[in-house]
Design an enzyme around this catalytic site. Structure first.
Site, mmCIF file in Angstrom:
data_model
loop_
_atom_site.group_PDB
_atom_site.id
_atom_site.type_symbol
_atom_site.label_atom_id
_atom_site.label_comp_id
_atom_site.label_asym_id
_atom_site.label_seq_id
_atom_site.Cartn_x
_atom_site.Cartn_y
_atom_site.Cartn_z
ATOM 1 N N PHE A 152 -6.403 11.505 1.569
ATOM 2 C CA PHE A 152 -5.239 11.793 0.712
ATOM 3 C C PHE A 152 -4.949 10.699 -0.306
ATOM 4 O O PHE A 152 -4.240 10.934 -1.282
ATOM 5 C CB PHE A 152 -3.986 11.995 1.582
ATOM 6 C CG PHE A 152 -3.396 10.704 2.094
ATOM 7 C CD1 PHE A 152 -2.546 9.950 1.293
ATOM 8 C CD2 PHE A 152 -3.711 10.223 3.361
ATOM 9 C CE1 PHE A 152 -2.010 8.749 1.759
ATOM 10 C CE2 PHE A 152 -3.187 9.028 3.826
ATOM 11 C CZ PHE A 152 -2.338 8.283 3.020
ATOM 12 N N LYS A 176 -14.056 19.731 0.480
ATOM 13 C CA LYS A 176 -12.885 20.034 1.313
ATOM 14 C C LYS A 176 -11.957 18.833 1.130
ATOM 15 O O LYS A 176 -12.096 17.808 1.795
ATOM 16 C CB LYS A 176 -13.311 20.186 2.784
ATOM 17 C CG LYS A 176 -12.364 20.965 3.674
ATOM 18 C CD LYS A 176 -10.993 20.364 3.825
ATOM 19 C CE LYS A 176 -10.960 19.122 4.688
ATOM 20 N NZ LYS A 176 -9.618 18.476 4.672
ATOM 21 N N SER A 229 -10.491 7.860 7.585
ATOM 22 C CA SER A 229 -10.218 6.805 8.561
ATOM 23 C C SER A 229 -11.444 6.534 9.442
ATOM 24 O O SER A 229 -12.340 7.384 9.558
ATOM 25 C CB SER A 229 -9.023 7.205 9.415
ATOM 26 O OG SER A 229 -9.292 8.445 10.023
ATOM 27 N N CYS A 284 -7.842 1.655 0.821
ATOM 28 C CA CYS A 284 -8.822 1.075 1.758
ATOM 29 C C CYS A 284 -9.181 -0.342 1.338
ATOM 30 O O CYS A 284 -9.823 -1.061 2.093
ATOM 31 C CB CYS A 284 -10.065 1.948 1.842
ATOM 32 S SG CYS A 284 -11.020 1.928 0.335
ATOM 33 N N GLU A 382 -5.499 -0.417 11.661
ATOM 34 C CA GLU A 382 -5.233 -0.224 10.233
ATOM 35 C C GLU A 382 -3.892 0.509 10.129
ATOM 36 O O GLU A 382 -3.736 1.604 10.644
ATOM 37 C CB GLU A 382 -6.329 0.647 9.593
ATOM 38 C CG GLU A 382 -6.074 0.879 8.117
ATOM 39 C CD GLU A 382 -7.011 1.906 7.484
ATOM 40 O OE1 GLU A 382 -7.289 2.944 8.108
ATOM 41 O OE2 GLU A 382 -7.452 1.663 6.351
#
Ligand code: NAD
Length: 482
Positions: A152, A176, A229, A284, A382
């Site tokens: 996202f 996707k 992730s 990230c 994280e």
């Protein structure tokens, strides 16, 4: 324009309403108000998308490389033309500030630029006379149908890490996108169509785990590009590989920024702040751990707290905003639990972002925790939000040991005025992307995005020469004319 009420899918060159009965409501993170409804694609629709991509591969893979590159040139021109609108759409569905969205879209355009060079990038190699009267050549071919699964946090840029290179090298694609931010993907589909991409070369389906699992195990999908992730990246890598696909899976991160006591603190701290809190920490490459090395610790915390207090929290659409909301209320709650947990484990809360008046938006203020140790959950996990942990190390050896003990290895940075420290860091830091006096060490599109450890599963990374190799397979031909 996109359908903002009900998000469509894009299959075989047609924008279609899904036949699914279930739909997610997509909120604007700044207001909490619904901006779209997202029906998940049915299993049949996903099959149709893969079938459309498989069919289109027959002629697209035969289309001359310079002609495929021309589609990219037109796509790039359209992106340039629509940059403001594309950026506004990112802000709308993701919440980041308009400036951050512009940065994201420009980074995506860099990949399109790179893909325009396909005729050069796809060249093979040849060697005349490898033996008497015999020549040898290496030729690149596309791999087939590629499935892209994206997160996202960069709804425009991360799909563009994949799509331009995958299709310009002759593959066809089924995307996707994240079910949290599906709108930018649909606009990309519209612009690819406008650029003249033949029907079926690019397709978009929607959904979550079921859709992903169907693509990972689909017999007609040849390769999988994933960004998300770390636990999901590990799962994608194993599952796709077990089903015979080539796979690149980019995972999460816990990026350390070492601030040496020989660094200029006033010049360095703003970079640490912008690394930690830019994109609301949902990046990230976010520097989520600042390590004060030597005697600088207390001064570093004071400087960071001062700079963090200057951040202006608000909706991304307000040009004065420097810290937008996080993606969902549940994520905000989870972040608050992390902050509470860190305090009960002994961390000192220097800047507390938990109480923010943001109406129904998902706002969390900048949060700085001092005295974080490797035993604390807040260091191990994280967090992916505007929360910065500060740690201390007595010298560069101890700082590198700390950094290298992380299970992640995406990015690390050092702020220093010492060439010796910078060199030690460059050679010994176990992370794939390093910054020397740079807070967010994001490689340009002609270099690969090179995470290590749990930040990457696979062999060939996204973008740069790695991406050309990932999306092509070699043939070596040895020839003798009798
Ligand atoms: P996520 O892992 O929750 O989701 C990513 C994608 O995987 C989505 O499309 C989602 O639908 C799908 N997915 C999620 N759980 C799944 C499951 N159990 N089975 C199958 N599919 C599943 O990630 P996110 O929250 O959307 O994005 C944030 C994460 O992405 C952070 O960890 C961030 O560090 C990472 N990220 C990494 C990079 C990188 O370059 N390494 C870049 C951007 C984001």
């Amino acid at each position: 324009m996109i359908a903002t009420r009900t998000v469509q899918s894009y299959i075989g060159g047609k924008f279609r309403e899904s036949r699914a009965s279930k739909a997610d409501q997509i909120p604007d993170p700044a207001t909490g108000q619904t901006i779209a409804s997202l029906p998940y694609s049915t299993a049949e629709e996903i099959d149709e998308a893969v079938a459309a991509a498989k069919k289109a591969f027959l002629s697209w893979s035969e289309t001359p490389v310079p002609d495929r590159a021309q589609v990219m040139f037109r796509f790039k021109a359209l992106f340039d033309q629509h940059i403001e609108e594309l950026s506004a759409l990112v802000t709308k569905e993701n919440g980041k500030t308009l400036d951050e969205s512009r940065g994201e879209v420009k980074r995506g355009i860099e990949v399109i630029d790179f893909a325009c060079g396909a005729p050069t990038l796809m060249m093979g190699q040849s060697l005349d006379q490898i033996a008497r009267g015999i020549d040898e050549e290496l030729i690149r071919f596309p791999v087939g149908v590629v499935a892209g699964i994206t997160p996202f946090n960069f709804p425009n840029m991360v799909p563009l890490w994949m799509i331009p290179v995958a299709i310009v090298t002759g593959n066809t694609f089924v995307l996707k996108p994240s079910q949290l931010t599906p709108l930018s993907a649909m606009r990309i589909a519209e612009l690819l169509q406008e650029a003249g991409l033949p029907d079926g070369v690019f397709n978009v389906v929607h959904g979550a785990n079921d859709a992903v699992n169907q693509l990972l195990t689909h017999p007609d999908v040849a390769a999988v590009s994933f960004v998300g992730s770390a636990p999901v990246a590990a799962y994608i890598y194993k599952t796709a590989a077990a089903h015979g696909k080539r796979v690149q899976a980019l995972g999460g991160a816990k990026n350390h920024i070492l601030v040496m006591d020989d660094a200029d603190l006033e010049l360095s701290a703003p970079h640490v702040i912008s690394s930690a809190f830019g994109n609301a920490g949902q990046r990230c490459l976010a520097g989520s751990v600042a390590v004060g090395v030597g005697k600088i610790g207390d001064a570093l915390v004071r400087e960071l707290a001062k700079d963090a207090s200057q951040l202006k929290i608000g909706p991304g659409t307000d040009p004065k905003t420097t810290l937008g909301p996080v993606i969902r209320g549940a994520r905000k709650q989870k972040l608050i639990e992390y902050i509470d947990g860190a305090q009960s484990e002994g961390a000192r809360l220097v800047t507390d972002g938990r109480q923010v008046d943001g109406g129904d938006g998902f706002f969390l203020g900048p949060t700085i925790l001092d005295g974080v140790t490797p035993k604390m959950t807040v260091w191990k996990d994280e967090l992916f939000g505007p929360v910065l942990s500060v740690m201390r190390a007595s010298d560069i050896d101890e700082a590198l040991e700390l950094l290298n003990s992380s299970t992640y290895g995406n990015m690390a940075s050092i702020f220093t005025s010492s060439g010796k420290n910078a060199r030690e860091f460059k050679r010994r830091a176990q992370a794939g992307m390093l910054g020397v006096n740079i807070g967010v060490a994001a490689p340009m599109a002609f270099f690969p995005f090179t995470g290590w450890k749990n930040s990457f599963f696979g062999d060939l990374h996204a973008t740069g020469q790695d991406s050309i190799r990932f999306y092509t397979r070699h043939k070596v031909v040895t020839t003798r004319w009798l």
